[in-house]
Design a protein around this motif. Structure first.
Motif, PDB file in Angstrom:
ATOM      1  N   GLU A  38       0.864  -1.187   0.000  1.00 14.20           N
ATOM      2  CA  GLU A  38       0.000   0.000   0.000  1.00 14.20           C
ATOM      3  C   GLU A  38       0.897   1.231   0.000  1.00 14.20           C
ATOM      4  N   LEU A  39       0.806   2.011  -1.078  1.00 11.25           N
ATOM      5  CA  LEU A  39       1.691   3.148  -1.263  1.00 11.25           C
ATOM      6  C   LEU A  39       0.904   4.419  -1.553  1.00 11.25           C
ATOM      7  N   GLU A  40       1.520   5.538  -1.235  1.00  8.08           N
ATOM      8  CA  GLU A  40       1.044   6.857  -1.648  1.00  8.08           C
ATOM      9  C   GLU A  40       2.153   7.456  -2.505  1.00  8.08           C
TER      10      GLU A  40
ATOM     11  N   GLY B 104       4.896   4.201   2.042  1.00  8.28           N
ATOM     12  CA  GLY B 104       3.855   3.225   2.317  1.00  8.28           C
ATOM     13  C   GLY B 104       4.350   2.057   3.129  1.00  8.28           C
TER      14      GLY B 104
END
Length: 183
Positions: free
Chosen positions: A45-47, A59
């Motif tokens: 899960e990354l931004e 993330g």
């Protein structure tokens, strides 16, 4: 997971994907062969913050895995969430003048946090692999307090051995040790 830089809108964008069990298992074995296999797919899960062609990616990578204790070889399992952060700049940002082989360049601590990419595609899975190699312990064990399985194994081994089981090559040293105990 390939990230195309031109398809990312300016500003912040979420990126979520999973890595299959086989891929995560191969990444774990790149850390050390004591890691067995992934017990589940890894969730990434990354931004992604994009400003022009500069990317700031933050993330987590969540994974479950099996391993053998480096102390006692007992099979164990664990789950972990690894925080990741990459700052990526296009290779052109270096400039040709900074790439001279004859000139020494002094790096600051901030320079070590930056990576460069070429083209318009970034392989996020390769970045995750690198993060796992750097983050995971290359000698995983049962715990920081000591290895309870190792303590039991050593106790059993000591109970099985007697002073009569001395290797003949060490017999003279054992005899000297016995004499010192008597004195």
């Amino acid at each position: 997971m390939i990230l195309n830089v031109q398809e990312i809108p300016q500003g912040r964008s979420p990126v979520r994907f999973t890595l299959d069990v086989e891929t995560v298992g191969s990444y774990l074995r790149d850390v050390d062969p004591v890691y067995g296999e992934a017990s589940e797919p890894a969730t990434v899960e990354l931004e992604v913050d994009r400003f022009k062609d500069n990317l700031d990616i933050r993330g987590t990578v969540t994974l479950g895995y099996r391993f053998s204790c480096a102390r006692c070889a007992e099979p164990l399992s664990d789950a972990r969430t690894v925080s990741v952060h990459w700052t990526l700049l296009p290779h052109a940002a270096l400039g040709a003048s900074r790439l001279s082989d004859e000139e020494e360049v002094e790096l600051s601590a901030d320079d070590l946090e930056v990576s460069f990419y070429e083209g318009q595609e970034i392989d996020l899975a390769a970045l995750v692999r690198e993060a796992l190699i750097l983050e995971l312990d290359d000698t995983p064990s049962c715990g920081d307090e000591g290895c309870p399985h190792l303590q039991r194994s050593l106790a059993v081994l000591q109970a099985m051995t007697t002073d009569d089981d001395i290797d003949p090559r060490w017999a003279q040293l054992a005899a000297l040790k016995g004499q010192l105990k008597k004195n």
